[in-house]
Design an enzyme around this catalytic site. Structure first.
Site, mmCIF file in Angstrom:
data_model
loop_
_atom_site.group_PDB
_atom_site.id
_atom_site.type_symbol
_atom_site.label_atom_id
_atom_site.label_comp_id
_atom_site.label_asym_id
_atom_site.label_seq_id
_atom_site.Cartn_x
_atom_site.Cartn_y
_atom_site.Cartn_z
ATOM 1 C CG ASP A 180 -0.681 2.111 6.635
ATOM 2 O OD1 ASP A 180 -1.504 2.620 5.865
ATOM 3 O OD2 ASP A 180 -0.936 1.111 7.326
ATOM 4 C CG ASP A 227 -1.977 1.145 1.109
ATOM 5 O OD1 ASP A 227 -2.583 1.488 2.151
ATOM 6 O OD2 ASP A 227 -2.137 1.700 -0.002
HETATM 7 N N1 ATP Z 1 4.403 7.554 13.840
HETATM 8 C C1 ATP Z 1 3.790 8.580 13.256
HETATM 9 N N2 ATP Z 1 4.270 9.847 13.414
HETATM 10 C C2 ATP Z 1 3.647 10.877 12.833
HETATM 11 N N3 ATP Z 1 2.530 10.790 12.064
HETATM 12 C C3 ATP Z 1 2.018 9.550 11.886
HETATM 13 C C4 ATP Z 1 2.603 8.389 12.461
HETATM 14 N N4 ATP Z 1 1.877 7.302 12.076
HETATM 15 C C5 ATP Z 1 0.871 7.760 11.307
HETATM 16 N N5 ATP Z 1 0.954 9.104 11.192
HETATM 17 C C6 ATP Z 1 0.027 9.961 10.436
HETATM 18 O O1 ATP Z 1 -1.263 9.325 10.450
HETATM 19 C C7 ATP Z 1 -1.671 9.036 9.102
HETATM 20 C C8 ATP Z 1 -2.395 7.685 9.069
HETATM 21 O O2 ATP Z 1 -1.501 6.695 9.523
HETATM 22 P P1 ATP Z 1 -1.529 5.247 8.812
HETATM 23 O O3 ATP Z 1 -1.395 5.441 7.343
HETATM 24 O O4 ATP Z 1 -0.543 4.371 9.505
HETATM 25 O O5 ATP Z 1 -2.981 4.743 9.209
HETATM 26 P P2 ATP Z 1 -4.123 4.272 8.194
HETATM 27 O O6 ATP Z 1 -5.123 3.521 8.936
HETATM 28 O O7 ATP Z 1 -3.517 3.618 7.010
HETATM 29 O O8 ATP Z 1 -4.692 5.663 7.764
HETATM 30 P P3 ATP Z 1 -5.155 5.939 6.279
HETATM 31 O O9 ATP Z 1 -6.310 5.020 6.034
HETATM 32 O O10 ATP Z 1 -5.483 7.398 6.321
HETATM 33 O O11 ATP Z 1 -3.952 5.616 5.414
HETATM 34 C C9 ATP Z 1 -0.388 8.999 8.305
HETATM 35 O O12 ATP Z 1 -0.632 9.327 6.956
HETATM 36 C C10 ATP Z 1 0.471 10.054 8.989
HETATM 37 O O13 ATP Z 1 0.158 11.343 8.487
HETATM 38 MG MG MG Z 2 -2.140 4.651 5.673
#
Ligand code: ATP
Ligand code: MG
Length: 458
Positions: free
Chosen positions: A230, A213
């Site tokens: 992610d 992804d």
């Molecule tokens: N460790 C981190 N530090 C800073 N920001 C983070 C971190 N983890 C996630 N984020 C922020 O949170 C957002 C969503 O995190 P992630 O992609 O892991 O979750 P997701 O469930 O896949 O969300 P989405 O469906 O929006 O992709 C990321 O795009 C980022 O901007």
């Molecule tokens: Mg994500």
């Protein structure tokens, strides 16, 4: 209540989550959070912060990891990410809590099928599934972190709540996603493009993972460096769809950097990127094999050199079409990934095999990766069968050429093919033919398989 972090307005909630739920988290009589009348909150709460989840979050408080849980950094379709803080150590964390709604889980199933970490989990109980899913992300983050691929350091996992390092650009604000990053100049864009492709190769070769992804949404520029995030859906190369996911990742990255102005300047064809990622190192010409492979800096320096010398994709229609064809090829890695129904197609030589693409796939024997923190060994290696092709061995080369020839004439486009890869391709096919002669499937076995598949038909 400890001093509140001043969060960016859109992160601030009316009160910090601790204040809102603190009374629930700290006192034993866990009131149902459903009493919260604010609809928006309730939706978030029901999907993520139900009493059971709050109990897990409470453990992060009680073991002293965090002292505050603040606003949401992001509310995605699969999970919410909250900002957390430890006022004693002055360390900030990101707490990713997966949603338990089964709907969300439906479109995750294709990543789980044939994933050894899910195989013995037969329950379809969504709570169990999201726990496994979060555990997978925890393990995959550990693999990246252990191999020095920049990612948030995984700290603690409590069921479906994953605590990790918070990537912040200061003032408690999150570092920007790649998509929001304000690039300085074209050179910097090219650098991050190559860096992303190198991380894809290192994930595949060193972590034995395909992100599945990867995009500008799942990467962050933190302190001037590219970080991968992610990795919950990431799969191992043995996963039957791993190479499809990889091609999808490559397309996403090429599309993003094309939009950033690299068309005709630095965009490399998807097929060449694919070969770069999964080729065995010895197939790279003029690769300085005497380097210390443990030294990431010199290894990546060599990789940058290779990428800088790969042919640039022209914006001609035929190059786009070539990538499209490459994306659509049905890559079969080994016979045991071949569906029964495809056997016929395959035995008539209508399915392209990776070998025909003369890509030297990393031998699955090297891909045996045991997560240090896992009690389950990684699955037994699926032999990397040499494809038992219907064509006679000797003319393996012709048939590969033949299937290539079948494409519309103007697509012969081999002139784009890197000379080194071409030479390697020829050598590879000769080796392949020789090797196949040893392991050719006996005629009677094949007859049985084909008879079986046709009897299943009627
Ligand atoms: N460790 C981190 N530090 C800073 N920001 C983070 C971190 N983890 C996630 N984020 C922020 O949170 C957002 C969503 O995190 P992630 O992609 O892991 O979750 P997701 O469930 O896949 O969300 P989405 O469906 O929006 O992709 C990321 O795009 C980022 O901007
Ligand atoms: Mg994500």
């Amino acid at each position: 209540m400890g001093s509140r972090l001043v969060l960016r307005d859109d992160l601030k909630e009316k009160e910090t989550i601790t204040e809102k739920y603190g009374k629930y988290v700290n006192n034993d009589k866990q009131k149902s959070v459903k009493t919260i009348n604010d609809k928006a909150n309730r939706a978030t709460v029901d999907q993520v912060l139900d009493p059971r989840t709050i109990r897990f979050v409470k453990k992060l408080f009680s073991n002293g990891l965090i002292t505050e849980m603040n606003g949401t950094i992001s509310t995605g379709k699969e999970a919410n990410v909250y900002h957390c803080y430890n006022k004693d150590t002055n360390i900030e964390y990101a707490l990713k809590i997966y949603k338990t709604s089964i709907l969300v889980f439906k479109d995750r199933s294709r990543y789980i099928a044939n994933e050894y970490r899910f195989q013995n989990n037969t329950s379809t109980n969504p709570r169990k599934m999201i726990k496994l899913w979060a555990e997978k992300e925890f393990r995959n983050l550990n693999r990246l972190y252990a191999n020095n691929i920049p990612c948030p350091k995984p700290i603690e996992l409590k069921s479906h709540a994953l605590l990790m390092e918070y990537l912040t650009k200061g003032n408690h604000e999150p570092s920007p996603k790649l998509k929001d990053y304000d690039f300085k100049n074209l050179d910097q864009i090219i650098f991050f493009y190559h860096q992303m492709i190198i991380y894809m190769r290192r994930m595949f070769q060193e972590c034995k993972l395909v992100h599945a992804d990867l995009s500008e949404y799942n990467s962050i520029i933190h302190n001037g460096k590219l970080y991968i995030i992610d990795v919950s859906q990431s799969v191992e190369p043995e996963h039957p769809m791993s190479l499809d996911f990889l091609r999808m990742d490559i397309k996403n990255i090429n599309d993003f950097f094309t939009k950033k102005g690299l068309k005709d300047i630095a965009i490399i064809s998807e097929k060449s990127i694919f070969q770069f990622i999964i080729q065995d190192i010895k197939n790279f010409n003029n690769f300085n094999n005497s380097i210390d492979f443990k030294n990431i800096i010199s290894l990546e320096k060599e990789y940058f050199k290779i990428l800088e010398n790969l042919p640039i994709k022209s914006s001609s229609y035929k190059d786009d079409l070539e990538d499209e064809i490459f994306r659509s090829i049905h890559l079969v890695r080994s016979l045991n990934h071949l569906e029964e129904r495809d056997f016929e197609e395959y035995s008539q030589g209508n399915i392209d095999t990776l070998k025909k693409l003369s890509i030297d796939v990393v031998h699955s024997s090297d891909s045996d990766y045991t997560d240090s923190d896992s009690d389950t060994d990684s699955d037994t290696d699926t032999e990397n069968h040499l494809h038992d092709d219907d064509d006679d061995d000797e003319n393996q080369e012709d048939s590969a050429k033949e299937s290539w020839e079948e494409r519309p004439k103007e697509l012969k486009g081999k002139k784009y093919e890197d000379k080194t890869f071409k030479k390697e391709r020829k050598k590879e096919q000769k080796d392949l033919a020789r090797e196949k002669r040893k392991t050719k499937m006996k005629k009677h076995v094949k007859k049985k398989l084909v008879a079986k598949s046709s009897s299943n038909k009627n």
